[in-house]
Design a protein around this motif. Structure first.
Motif, mmCIF file in Angstrom:
data_model
loop_
_atom_site.group_PDB
_atom_site.id
_atom_site.type_symbol
_atom_site.label_atom_id
_atom_site.label_comp_id
_atom_site.label_asym_id
_atom_site.label_seq_id
_atom_site.Cartn_x
_atom_site.Cartn_y
_atom_site.Cartn_z
ATOM 1 N N GLY A 11 0.784 -1.234 0.000
ATOM 2 C CA GLY A 11 0.000 0.000 0.000
ATOM 3 C C GLY A 11 0.811 1.277 0.000
ATOM 4 O O GLY A 11 0.259 2.358 0.177
ATOM 5 N N THR A 12 2.105 1.197 -0.230
ATOM 6 C CA THR A 12 2.942 2.390 -0.284
ATOM 7 C C THR A 12 2.593 3.205 -1.525
ATOM 8 O O THR A 12 2.584 2.692 -2.637
ATOM 9 N N SER A 95 2.618 3.093 -7.796
ATOM 10 C CA SER A 95 1.627 3.958 -8.436
ATOM 11 C C SER A 95 0.207 3.429 -8.293
ATOM 12 O O SER A 95 -0.738 4.210 -8.207
ATOM 13 N N PHE A 96 0.045 2.129 -8.238
ATOM 14 C CA PHE A 96 -1.305 1.575 -8.110
ATOM 15 C C PHE A 96 -1.939 1.932 -6.775
ATOM 16 O O PHE A 96 -3.141 2.118 -6.679
ATOM 17 N N ALA A 97 -1.116 2.056 -5.726
ATOM 18 C CA ALA A 97 -1.651 2.407 -4.401
ATOM 19 C C ALA A 97 -2.270 3.798 -4.415
ATOM 20 O O ALA A 97 -3.227 4.055 -3.681
ATOM 21 N N ASP A 98 -1.749 4.702 -5.245
ATOM 22 C CA ASP A 98 -2.320 6.053 -5.328
ATOM 23 C C ASP A 98 -3.804 5.995 -5.689
ATOM 24 O O ASP A 98 -4.622 6.711 -5.114
ATOM 25 N N ARG A 139 -1.759 7.207 -15.958
ATOM 26 C CA ARG A 139 -0.540 6.605 -16.501
ATOM 27 C C ARG A 139 0.632 7.249 -15.780
ATOM 28 O O ARG A 139 0.714 8.470 -15.659
ATOM 29 N N TYR A 140 1.525 6.412 -15.277
ATOM 30 C CA TYR A 140 2.764 6.859 -14.643
ATOM 31 C C TYR A 140 3.931 6.338 -15.472
ATOM 32 O O TYR A 140 3.873 5.230 -16.004
ATOM 33 N N ALA A 141 4.988 7.117 -15.548
ATOM 34 C CA ALA A 141 6.207 6.672 -16.218
ATOM 35 C C ALA A 141 7.399 7.358 -15.568
ATOM 36 O O ALA A 141 7.268 8.433 -14.976
ATOM 37 N N VAL A 142 8.541 6.715 -15.684
ATOM 38 C CA VAL A 142 9.806 7.334 -15.303
ATOM 39 C C VAL A 142 10.619 7.400 -16.586
ATOM 40 O O VAL A 142 10.888 6.375 -17.213
#
Length: 181
Positions: A11-12, A95-98, A139-142
């Motif tokens: 859950g972080t 990112s999914f926890a957000d 969508r998250y990316a680095v």
């Protein structure tokens, strides 16, 4: 595209991960994001709000023709330079926890996928806010090396408008990355 339901189940959130690792984010403007190949694609009928209207946001789009109960369909692009290098996969797994901490979260899909060769995550679902059911894609990316940037693109619409705006949301998501030549 691999299903990531089981990844980082503690859950972080992204913010917690960055804080735990002492990493700060410096927001970048639209011009800097464009140099990285990151854009907020604007579907027909949508408007880009003036830069700086929402501090910290690289770009904010709205669809002014579908305002209902004071809510306008919107997309928010955040691009920030990370103060130190991170393990992209570990950060993105958070990112999914957000999304999953949102009130009444109902997940549709969550998966890993690359964004122009950079590691990325995508999640779609719905949640409740101020008695409104909202449908959201994030969508998250680095991106970048050795200097890294965290990219987050979130499109939010009323759940009742999700089918009607499905094409627009796809345009926004699909237009996020355009390789710089």
């Amino acid at each position: 595209m691999a299903d990531t339901q089981a990844q980082r189940s503690d859950g972080t959130t992204v913010a917690q991960f960055l804080s735990e690792h002492g990493i700060e984010i410096q927001a970048v403007d639209q011009d800097h994001a464009a140099q990285l190949g990151i854009f907020a694609a604007v579907p027909a009928g949508w408007q880009t709000l003036p830069e700086g209207q929402f501090p910290g946001a690289t770009s904010v789009l709205v669809e002014p023709g579908l305002v209902e109960n004071g809510f306008a369909p919107n997309a928010v692009l955040l691009v920030g330079r990370l103060s130190a290098a991170v393990d992209s996969e570990s950060l993105l797994d958070c990112s999914f926890a957000d999304a999953r901490v949102m009130p009444g979260w109902n997940e549709g899909v969550g998966h890993s996928e690359d964004l122009g060769g950079w590691p990325a995550r995508f999640i779609r679902g719905s949640f409740m806010a101020e008695q409104l059911e909202l449908a959201v894609t994030t969508r998250y990316a680095v991106v970048g090396a050795p200097e890294q940037y965290l990219v987050q693109l979130t499109a939010t619409v009323l759940a009742d408008h999700a089918d009607r705006l499905e094409f627009d949301v796809a345009v926004i998501n699909d237009g996020l990355f355009q390789p710089v030549r």
